[in-house]
Design a protein around this motif. Structure first.
Motif, mmCIF file in Angstrom:
data_model
loop_
_atom_site.group_PDB
_atom_site.id
_atom_site.type_symbol
_atom_site.label_atom_id
_atom_site.label_comp_id
_atom_site.label_asym_id
_atom_site.label_seq_id
_atom_site.Cartn_x
_atom_site.Cartn_y
_atom_site.Cartn_z
ATOM 1 N N VAL A 6 -27.978 -114.399 1.493
ATOM 2 C CA VAL A 6 -28.030 -113.682 2.454
ATOM 3 C C VAL A 6 -27.895 -114.417 3.923
ATOM 4 C CG1 VAL A 6 -29.545 -112.379 4.409
ATOM 5 C CG2 VAL A 6 -29.584 -111.638 1.980
ATOM 6 N N ARG A 7 -28.481 -115.551 4.035
ATOM 7 C CA ARG A 7 -28.151 -116.695 5.119
ATOM 8 C C ARG A 7 -26.734 -117.117 5.160
ATOM 9 N NH1 ARG A 7 -34.007 -119.915 5.605
ATOM 10 N NH2 ARG A 7 -35.059 -118.116 6.878
ATOM 11 N N SER A 60 -26.014 -112.392 12.277
ATOM 12 C CA SER A 60 -27.444 -112.396 11.716
ATOM 13 C C SER A 60 -27.863 -112.096 10.343
ATOM 14 C CB SER A 60 -28.800 -112.034 12.851
ATOM 15 O OG SER A 60 -28.542 -110.397 12.741
ATOM 16 N N PRO A 61 -28.726 -112.522 9.819
ATOM 17 C CA PRO A 61 -29.242 -112.064 8.297
ATOM 18 C C PRO A 61 -29.518 -110.766 8.550
ATOM 19 C CG PRO A 61 -30.095 -114.307 8.648
ATOM 20 C CD PRO A 61 -29.569 -113.817 10.091
ATOM 21 N N ALA A 62 -30.381 -110.206 9.571
ATOM 22 C CA ALA A 62 -30.750 -108.970 9.594
ATOM 23 C C ALA A 62 -29.596 -107.765 9.753
ATOM 24 C CB ALA A 62 -31.711 -108.558 10.611
ATOM 25 N N ARG A 63 -28.526 -108.147 10.630
ATOM 26 C CA ARG A 63 -27.400 -107.371 10.824
ATOM 27 C C ARG A 63 -26.286 -107.451 9.499
ATOM 28 N NH1 ARG A 63 -24.115 -108.252 16.321
ATOM 29 N NH2 ARG A 63 -25.867 -107.107 16.775
ATOM 30 N N PHE A 64 -26.494 -108.561 8.867
ATOM 31 C CA PHE A 64 -25.743 -108.597 7.597
ATOM 32 C C PHE A 64 -26.393 -107.712 6.487
ATOM 33 C CE2 PHE A 64 -25.439 -110.360 3.021
ATOM 34 C CZ PHE A 64 -24.197 -110.366 2.888
ATOM 35 N N LEU A 65 -27.620 -107.662 6.387
ATOM 36 C CA LEU A 65 -28.300 -106.731 5.495
ATOM 37 C C LEU A 65 -28.082 -105.199 5.717
ATOM 38 C CD1 LEU A 65 -31.671 -108.336 5.090
ATOM 39 C CD2 LEU A 65 -30.024 -108.021 3.200
ATOM 40 N N ARG A 66 -27.964 -104.942 6.913
ATOM 41 C CA ARG A 66 -27.574 -103.649 7.328
ATOM 42 C C ARG A 66 -26.092 -103.174 7.482
ATOM 43 N NH1 ARG A 66 -30.401 -104.863 12.126
ATOM 44 N NH2 ARG A 66 -28.546 -105.235 13.387
ATOM 45 N N LYS A 85 -28.544 -106.747 -1.152
ATOM 46 C CA LYS A 85 -29.747 -106.003 -0.578
ATOM 47 C C LYS A 85 -30.840 -105.410 -1.350
ATOM 48 C CE LYS A 85 -27.928 -103.185 2.698
ATOM 49 N NZ LYS A 85 -27.379 -101.935 3.219
ATOM 50 N N ALA A 86 -30.405 -104.937 -2.428
ATOM 51 C CA ALA A 86 -31.582 -104.314 -3.213
ATOM 52 C C ALA A 86 -32.591 -105.480 -3.573
ATOM 53 C CB ALA A 86 -30.994 -103.564 -4.466
ATOM 54 N N VAL A 87 -31.830 -106.693 -4.111
ATOM 55 C CA VAL A 87 -32.850 -107.626 -4.515
ATOM 56 C C VAL A 87 -33.587 -108.397 -3.359
ATOM 57 C CG1 VAL A 87 -32.774 -110.141 -5.274
ATOM 58 C CG2 VAL A 87 -31.320 -108.450 -6.437
ATOM 59 N N PHE A 88 -33.063 -108.407 -2.475
ATOM 60 C CA PHE A 88 -33.845 -109.020 -1.249
ATOM 61 C C PHE A 88 -34.976 -108.072 -0.912
ATOM 62 C CE2 PHE A 88 -34.480 -109.608 3.184
ATOM 63 C CZ PHE A 88 -34.633 -110.651 3.501
ATOM 64 N N PRO A 132 -17.676 -102.118 9.343
ATOM 65 C CA PRO A 132 -18.822 -102.144 10.630
ATOM 66 C C PRO A 132 -17.914 -101.968 11.782
ATOM 67 C CG PRO A 132 -19.681 -103.820 9.441
ATOM 68 C CD PRO A 132 -18.302 -103.251 8.539
ATOM 69 N N ARG A 133 -18.277 -101.423 13.018
ATOM 70 C CA ARG A 133 -17.326 -101.028 14.076
ATOM 71 C C ARG A 133 -16.852 -102.400 14.578
ATOM 72 N NH1 ARG A 133 -14.445 -96.998 16.030
ATOM 73 N NH2 ARG A 133 -14.233 -97.310 18.358
#
Length: 317
Positions: free
Chosen positions: A142-143, A152-158, A166-169, A230-231
């Motif tokens: 993810v990183r 960011s990792p959070a935005r990437f996951l979204r 995503k599921a494994v994380f 993504p936008r």
């Protein structure tokens, strides 16, 4: 553009590591749950069984989704990966969450006889180590992907269409929290002599699995329906198209995620009225090169030359 068969190995390895870890953990938790009679440990065993099955479905998703296009499926099989990933989320919901909540309620209502607490603690510690290995593998991916896309990792996951990673994380994160809940349930039961705490921990694990299953289900349904990129990426693609010589205006730009590594781009383009057929062909080639340089997962680019019509232009979304 990278070949489809060469793209998924990192996600495949992440899924395989998670699956092997969860299989070993499930066996250990199940044995410990039977020896101790702990509801939270048995719930954690069900959690790990659900996760192991999920990894198998995710592996199937990655392999099936990577099949080459054919006459019946000219855009490939990428969306099939979301079908399998959705089934994985449903299995987590039914098997993992359902069992945990039911067993927790039964423990609160009827009580339970806890055996050797030490066995339970040892299994929880070993499970935490194995889950940690799988979690940090997923976190590293993810990183790495987030850094590659400058987000960011959070935005990437979204935003990521790779529902396997995503599921494994999310599942590994939930597993570590679940282990903490199970340990708390065992500890409070040992300290108070009241098994209700173990039942509450089991219900907490079930609720945690419900949240993960719901999150993954919503993400997969959106991708199955036909989610756009993504936008921010959409706007960048529009700027690249607008910068192509002979392009006067982009009337409409549509994108769709065909699979984890396949994107379709279609646009209504107002070309310079003085442009020849050769100029438009050259512009189309240039547009495809520019778009792929921005986002290598773009596999199909369709441009529809359209004449500007006053008052009838459809706004780009």
């Amino acid at each position: 553009m990278p070949d489809q068969d060469d793209e998924p190995p990192e996600s495949v390895l992440t899924v395989i590591i998670a699956g092997l870890a969860n299989l070993a953990i499930a066996v250990a938790k199940f044995v410990a749950g039977l020896l101790t009679g702990s509801a939270s440990l048995l719930s954690e065993a069900a959690h790990s069984v659900a996760d192991t099955t999920t990894e198998g479905l995710l592996y199937t998703a990655l392999r099936r989704g990577a099949k080459d296009p054919d006459d019946r499926h000219p855009f490939g099989y990428g969306k099939e990966s979301y079908v399998w990933a959705f089934l994985a989320a449903l299995f987590t919901f039914v098997a993992g969450a359902g069992f945990s909540i039911y067993h927790g309620i039964e423990t609160i209502r009827n009580g339970e006889d806890i055996g050797d607490f030490l066995v339970g603690y040892i299994v929880l510690i070993v499970s935490a180590v194995l889950e940690g290995i799988s979690f940090f593998r997923a976190l590293r991916q993810v990183r790495g992907e987030a850094t590659r896309w400058r987000t960011s990792p959070a935005r990437f996951l979204r935003a990521t269409p790779d529902t396997a990673v995503k599921a494994v994380f999310l599942e590994d994160s939930a597993a570590l929290v679940g282990l903490a809940l199970a340990a708390a349930g065992l500890g409070l039961t040992e300290a108070t002599g009241d098994s209700v705490w173990d039942g509450i921990a089991s219900i907490g694990i079930g609720v945690l699995l419900l949240v993960v299953a719901f999150t993954l289900s919503v993400a997969n349904v959106s991708l199955l329906v036909g989610q756009s990129v993504p936008r921010r990426l959409h706007q960048r693609l529009r700027r690249e198209l607008s910068g192509v010589p002979t392009v006067e205006r982009i009337d409409q730009l549509l994108t769709m995620q065909l699979g984890p590594d396949d994107v379709l781009v279609a646009a209504k383009v107002d070309f310079d009225d003085a442009a020849s057929g050769a100029d438009i062909e050259a512009a189309a080639d240039e547009a495809e090169r520019r778009l792929i340089s921005v986002y290598p997962s773009i596999r199909y680019v369709f441009l529809d030359p359209t004449r500007r019509r006053s008052g009838r232009d459809r706004p780009d979304r």
